[in-house]
Design a protein around this motif. Structure first.
Motif, PDB file in Angstrom:
ATOM      1  N   ARG A  36      -3.488   9.935   8.925  1.00  0.00           N
ATOM      2  CA  ARG A  36      -4.158   9.048   7.979  1.00  0.00           C
ATOM      3  C   ARG A  36      -4.543   7.742   8.630  1.00  0.00           C
ATOM      4  O   ARG A  36      -4.369   6.651   8.092  1.00  0.00           O
TER       5      ARG A  36
ATOM      6  N   GLU B 137       3.626  16.187  -9.941  1.00  0.00           N
ATOM      7  CA  GLU B 137       4.620  15.228  -9.466  1.00  0.00           C
ATOM      8  C   GLU B 137       4.611  15.052  -7.951  1.00  0.00           C
ATOM      9  O   GLU B 137       5.270  14.153  -7.422  1.00  0.00           O
TER      10      GLU B 137
ATOM     11  N   TRP C   4       6.711   9.314  -6.961  1.00  0.00           N
ATOM     12  CA  TRP C   4       5.313   9.696  -7.096  1.00  0.00           C
ATOM     13  C   TRP C   4       4.810  10.142  -5.748  1.00  0.00           C
ATOM     14  O   TRP C   4       5.458  10.033  -4.750  1.00  0.00           O
ATOM     15  N   TRP C   5       3.671  10.726  -5.791  1.00  0.00           N
ATOM     16  CA  TRP C   5       3.097  11.330  -4.610  1.00  0.00           C
ATOM     17  C   TRP C   5       2.856  10.283  -3.543  1.00  0.00           C
ATOM     18  O   TRP C   5       1.887   9.550  -3.591  1.00  0.00           O
TER      19      TRP C   5
ATOM     20  N   PRO D 207       2.056   9.277   0.158  1.00  0.00           N
ATOM     21  CA  PRO D 207       1.591   9.811   1.425  1.00  0.00           C
ATOM     22  C   PRO D 207       2.546   9.421   2.542  1.00  0.00           C
ATOM     23  O   PRO D 207       3.057   8.303   2.543  1.00  0.00           O
ATOM     24  N   PRO D 208       2.827  10.333   3.444  1.00  0.00           N
ATOM     25  CA  PRO D 208       3.738   9.999   4.540  1.00  0.00           C
ATOM     26  C   PRO D 208       3.030   9.094   5.523  1.00  0.00           C
ATOM     27  O   PRO D 208       2.250   9.559   6.329  1.00  0.00           O
TER      28      PRO D 208
ATOM     29  N   GLN E  47      -1.564   3.945  -5.731  1.00  0.00           N
ATOM     30  CA  GLN E  47      -1.717   5.384  -5.556  1.00  0.00           C
ATOM     31  C   GLN E  47      -2.858   5.707  -4.606  1.00  0.00           C
ATOM     32  O   GLN E  47      -2.878   6.752  -3.990  1.00  0.00           O
ATOM     33  N   VAL E  48      -3.789   4.783  -4.541  1.00  0.00           N
ATOM     34  CA  VAL E  48      -4.946   5.030  -3.693  1.00  0.00           C
ATOM     35  C   VAL E  48      -4.674   4.578  -2.259  1.00  0.00           C
ATOM     36  O   VAL E  48      -5.040   5.229  -1.299  1.00  0.00           O
ATOM     37  N   TYR E  49      -4.003   3.458  -2.150  1.00  0.00           N
ATOM     38  CA  TYR E  49      -3.705   2.923  -0.815  1.00  0.00           C
ATOM     39  C   TYR E  49      -2.188   2.822  -0.665  1.00  0.00           C
ATOM     40  O   TYR E  49      -1.452   2.848  -1.643  1.00  0.00           O
TER      41      TYR E  49
END
Lengths: 185, 335
Positions: A90, A147, B80-81, B83-84, B314-316
């Protein structure tokens, strides 16, 4: 602000100019023919459109920088491999965008229309649809898709193998889509 | 795979397999063949992908509601989801090095100078494990000794995440202002008019404040010219040499808002926030220069500003830190 490096288009003096141009053309072709697939690919792996866009651009930039360009077939594989690796990292580098833009003018016009946010009504329909499925299937779907638990995590929790989790999730997603399709989108 | 799979089932399978970080090259190749083979494949894939994305983007309250509606137990843990992004920072730095975007030069007196290019930020990992995120155009001089860690924000903005070391205070100078920390996170903005110190974690001490520094937020705990700043507090120190060129006047004249909406394409977040703040009840500040250069594309509806702000984490990879004056500061999430 940009164009500190005038080297991008005006490389008249260097010897490998010919192959450089060919490479550039090859990458452009690749972009034209596969950008949509690349973006879909990245969107499936990343959480946001912006990230997908960033990674796609970075992947093209790296492709352009290849020392020994290869055939289109090779480049295509390489493009997706870079994109896959980048999407793991990313890495977002805004700077490369400016350089990319010169080669891919169309980039800004590529349609990447994301669906609008889900309405509550649609959400309720999705819940109804999910309720028609077996409890374990529901559970797997909610954990993974809603989730955000990874497939291995869900598999461990539910004590099934990963293939089963994937099967559950696919079944539920396809079912939701079929039920939501009737109304609205 | 089993005999009769519908296109959508195949699409769903692919969608999930692509999510796998250990996706093999052969898989990518096969997916690409499948995807480009028929329009129906592409459509089915996109349809399911979007549905999944929309479900993922539902508000947290809905997700709880969903469990209730589906008669499922409470979720195993709140999360919550995420990102790694463990490697993102390091990777960003590595790529920046490769691209030659910035340089590090040893300087007389054991001082190392870090300079961020005029159009991009730069993250520096310091020898003690602390990090400094420099805003575009910032200049930071660093000199470490056995007793202290001295840093000087010569120009621009720097956000520090300080590795705890009580035996070696972390001292940041900016235009005559000295900020001392032990282990904490704070932002220093040094421009021609003022020095602003904002604390996003822990406490810092600010001393040798020239002129009339002003703490924004709750009352300062001050003693003998020393000011303590805690999380959410901010100190603004106007600089005497204020006779410089006027700052780039707010380009607010050109409002981006149009019929209650503002559109952006690849705009840096600091620009987006400037526009958002014209209308938001709770203004959002950049608390970390790395945040300033995240890019944003999309439409912001004035009627849904709060939701937009709430969706940012959640976006960044960012989080919001409430400041005591009612504003919010956005900083990158810790690794």
């Amino acid at each position: 602000m940009r164009s500190k490096e005038p080297c991008t288009q005006a490389g008249h003096q260097s010897a490998p100019e010919q192959s450089g141009d060919e490479h550039r053309t090859a990458v452009k072709t690749l972009f034209r023919e596969h950008n949509r697939a690349l973006v879909s690919f990245l969107l499936a792996r990343l959480s946001s459109e912006q990230e997908a866009r960033d990674v796609a651009q970075e992947a093209y930039v790296r492709l352009l920088q290849l020392d020994s360009p290869g055939t289109i077939g090779f480049l295509r594989g390489y493009l997706f491999r870079i994109a896959a690796n980048l999407s793991v990292d990313r890495v977002r580098i805004r700077a490369v965008r400016e350089r990319t833009m010169e080669v891919f003018d169309e980039f800004s016009e590529v349609e990447m229309v994301e669906g609008q946010a889900m309405t509550h009504q649609e959400f309720e329909q999705a819940c109804e649809a999910l309720n028609e499925l077996a409890p374990r299937c529901r559970e797997a779907f909610v954990r993974h898709v809603v989730e955000g638990y990874s497939t291995p995590e869900v598999a461990r929790e539910l004590r099934v193998d990963e293939r089963t989790v994937r099967k559950y999730v696919t079944r539920a997603l396809v079912h939701c889509r079929a039920r939501l399709r009737g109304s609205g989108r | 795979m089993s005999g009769q799979q519908t296109v959508h089932e195949a699409a769903g399978d692919w969608l999930q397999r692509l999510d796998d970080s250990e996706l093999s090259e052969a898989d990518i190749q096969r997916w690409l063949e499948w995807f480009t083979e028929a329009d129906a494949h592409r459509r089915a894939f996109e349809e399911l992908r979007q549905l999944r994305a929309r479900l993922r983007a539902t508000p947290a309250s809905w997700r709880i509601e969903m469990r209730r509606k589906l008669n499922l137990q409470a979720p195993p843990a709140t999360r919550w989801w995420t990102p790694p992004r463990r490697w993102a920072l390091a990777a960003g730095v590595a790529v920046a090095v490769l691209a030659g975007l910035w340089w590090r030069g040893p300087h007389p007196g054991g001082e190392t100078l870090y300079v961020a290019a005029a159009d991009r930020h730069r993250v520096v990992r310091l020898d003690d494990g602390s990090t400094a995120a420099l805003g575009a155009g910032a200049v930071l001089a660093v000199s470490y000794s056995g007793e202290r860690r001295s840093l000087d924000v010569r120009r621009g903005e720097a956000y520090f995440e300080v590795r705890r070391d009580p035996g070696r205070p972390f001292m940041v100078w900016a235009g005559g202002v000295r900020v001392t920390a032990i282990g904490t996170a704070f932002n220093v903005l040094h421009n021609s008019r003022q020095v602003t110190v904002t604390v996003t974690e822990g406490v810092v001490w600010v001393d040798s404040v020239p002129g009339n520094g002003q703490v924004v937020g709750s009352p300062l705990v001050a003693s003998s010219g020393e000011t303590h700043l805690a999380v959410g507090q901010r100190l603004v120190v106007p600089l005497a040499t204020a006779a410089d060129a006027a700052p780039a006047a707010n380009a607010d004249g050109l409002s981006v808002w149009h019929n209650g909406r503002a559109d952006f394409i690849n705009a840096p977040l600091h620009e987006v926030l400037r526009v958002v703040n014209q209308r938001a009840d709770t203004p959002l500040d950049i608390g970390d220069p790395r945040v300033a250069y995240l890019t944003y594309s999309g439409t912001i509806m004035q009627a849904h500003l709060d939701e937009w702000i709430a969706s940012l984490p959640q976006v960044y990879a960012v989080r919001t830190v409430p400041l005591n004056d009612g504003r919010l500061a956005l900083v990158m999430r810790a690794q």
